[in-house]
Design an enzyme around this catalytic site. Structure first.
Site, PDB file in Angstrom:
ATOM      1  N   TYR A 159       0.937  -1.206  -0.062  1.00 46.50           N
ATOM      2  CA  TYR A 159       0.019  -0.043   0.091  1.00 46.50           C
ATOM      3  C   TYR A 159       0.967   1.083   0.050  1.00 46.50           C
ATOM      4  CZ  TYR A 159      -4.144  -2.722   0.593  1.00 46.50           C
ATOM      5  OH  TYR A 159      -5.094  -3.423   0.584  1.00 46.50           O
ATOM      6  N   LYS A 213       5.078 -14.228   2.212  1.00 51.88           N
ATOM      7  CA  LYS A 213       5.085 -14.981   0.925  1.00 51.88           C
ATOM      8  C   LYS A 213       6.515 -15.100   0.512  1.00 51.88           C
ATOM      9  CE  LYS A 213       2.795 -17.164  -2.035  1.00 51.88           C
ATOM     10  NZ  LYS A 213       2.261 -18.696  -1.542  1.00 51.88           N
ATOM     11  N   ASP A 245      -1.026 -18.068   1.964  1.00 55.51           N
ATOM     12  CA  ASP A 245      -2.072 -19.111   1.628  1.00 55.51           C
ATOM     13  C   ASP A 245      -2.408 -19.941   2.392  1.00 55.51           C
ATOM     14  OD1 ASP A 245       0.410 -19.961   1.006  1.00 55.51           O
ATOM     15  OD2 ASP A 245       0.052 -20.497  -1.020  1.00 55.51           O
TER      16      ASP A 245
HETATM   17  C1  IPM Z   1      -9.069  -1.393   6.229  1.00 53.39           C
HETATM   18  C2  IPM Z   1      -9.623  -0.913   5.076  1.00 53.39           C
HETATM   19  C3  IPM Z   1      -8.834   0.107   4.425  1.00 53.39           C
HETATM   20  C4  IPM Z   1      -7.544  -0.605   4.112  1.00 53.39           C
HETATM   21  C5  IPM Z   1      -9.342   0.739   3.339  1.00 53.39           C
HETATM   22  C6  IPM Z   1     -10.839   1.484   3.594  1.00 53.39           C
HETATM   23  C7  IPM Z   1      -8.491   1.986   2.870  1.00 53.39           C
HETATM   24  O1  IPM Z   1      -9.982  -1.859   4.076  1.00 53.39           O
HETATM   25  O2  IPM Z   1      -8.684  -0.495   7.187  1.00 53.39           O
HETATM   26  O3  IPM Z   1      -8.898  -2.623   6.460  1.00 53.39           O
HETATM   27  O4  IPM Z   1      -7.485  -1.279   3.137  1.00 53.39           O
HETATM   28  O5  IPM Z   1      -6.673  -0.442   4.917  1.00 53.39           O
END
Ligand code: IPM
Ligand code: MN
Length: 374
Positions: A159, A213, A245
């Protein structure tokens, strides 16, 4: 949540005292969709427990989410991040985002995960997964046999590529990046949480399971190696491993093995929803986003626009998030009181979840059952 006292130099308690003997300064982000109704429920519970324990709540609204994005082009107003960083003892946040509110690149505009988690450096996302008595679950494991804390790295991993991936006509690419410092700090957080818990339900062994993984990707081999390198600092905690997994399989088939599950950001996002399914659904799961200087608390789920405004959603996730906030501020007894009220309301059969995961009698019935028991 037995996970929030993970910081060696937590300043939360001292700052909680600065507003008076027992004033707690909480920022509220009420969110979108079912967010505001969940927040109302949690606030009723917070007021009840504050009354009971002579706490003064100083509550301040901060705007954020899809509505803010739609109006201002950003999900958080200018100056808000700085205030959230320094003006409050903690933040209680409801779900944000709406599927229809999108950025030009197709991603959601109302989300705050990137802004808050990176902006506040809340690097450990603590997600307790616990099956309570009286809760309907699709698995056959009895209450007590699912009780682990998923620790999701919260500031890097896949992310980190948010907003900076590369897209051409014919292909798209996001990158997964992990750093030694980032892995070390979240690994230490996970081990500290394990030290404070009483071990896995199945065998009582204090255990951190590193989920990755590393059989396929170098980033994960690196993640695992760093976790391994900090493990000797915690000789009282066992370290074991699962490929992601296999973890998805075992969290369903053999959840009693798990005590603390440590994983990368994206994997943690996915596996925490899987864990939630085993304990009554997303509406049962609150969380803490914890850093060295700031913390915020929120349900692990989204805004469920299809049922928004109807009083149907399960507010347990938001109520438990409020309990975790109290514990993070050193208010163990009030936190425990809220959690016990929730546990008893389910165990007594006063809260009943429908197959959809929604509570019979709606949001109100859960709030009332919890408030009565406080
Ligand atoms: C979470 C949510 C968030 C994430 C989204 C809404 C950005 O899914 O807190 O798990 O992906 O982290
Ligand atoms: Mn998620």
């Amino acid at each position: 949540m037995s996970g929030d006292h993970l910081l060696e130099d937590s300043t939360a308690l001292s700052t909680a005292r600065t507003g008076g003997a027992s004033t707690i300064r909480i920022a509220l982000i009420r969110g979108d969709g079912i967010g505001p109704e969940l927040m109302n429920s949690a606030l009723e519970v917070l007021h009840a427990v504050a009354n009971r324990f002579d706490l003064v709540l100083a509550l301040t609204d901060e705007q954020g989410g899809a509505a803010t994005y739609a109006e201002h082009g950003e999900p958080l107003l200018p100056g808000a991040l700085e205030r959230l960083r320094s003006d409050y003892d903690a933040i209680l946040k409801a779900p944000v985002g709406l599927p229809g509110v999108r950025r030009p690149d197709g991603t959601e505009g109302g989300l705050l995960g990137g802004v808050l988690r990176t902006g506040l450096q809340t690097y450990a996302n603590i997600r307790p997964i616990r099956l309570l008595h009286g809760v309907r679950t699709p698995v056959t494991h009895p209450p007590g046999s699912i009780d682990y804390v998923l620790v999701r790295e919260n500031t890097e991993g896949l992310y980190l590529s948010r907003g900076i991936g590369i897209v051409t006509e014919s292909a798209a690419c996001d990158q997964l990046l992990v750093t030694r410092d980032g892995c070390e700090r979240v690994a230490r957080a996970a081990f500290r949480i394990a030290q404070q818990r009483s071990g896995a339900p199945l065998d009582g062994v204090r255990r951190v399971t590193c989920v990755d993984k590393s059989n396929v990707l170098r980033t994960f081999a690196f993640f695992r190696a760093v976790v391994e390198s900090v493990a000797p600092e915690f000789p009282d905690v066992e370290l074991d491993y699962r490929y992601a997994d296999a973890a998805a399989h075992d969290l369903v088939a053999d959840p009693g093995h798990f005590d603390v599950v440590l994983t990368e950001n994206f994997l943690g996002d996915v596996l925490s929803d899987l864990g939630a399914a085993t304990v009554g659904g997303l509406g049962m799961c609150g969380s803490g986003n914890i850093g060295d200087r700031a913390a915020y608390f929120e349900p692990i789920h989204g805004t469920a626009p299809a049922i928004a405004g109807q009083g149907l959603a399960n507010p347990t996730s938001q109520i438990l998030s409020a309990a975790y906030l109290l514990r993070h501020l050193g208010l163990e007894e009030p936190a425990r009181r809220v959690e016990s009220a929730v546990e008893n309301a389910y165990a007594d059969g006063e809260i009943v979840l429908l197959p959809s995961g929604q509570p019979k009698g709606g949001t109100r019935s859960v709030t009332a059952a919890v408030v009565t028991r406080i």
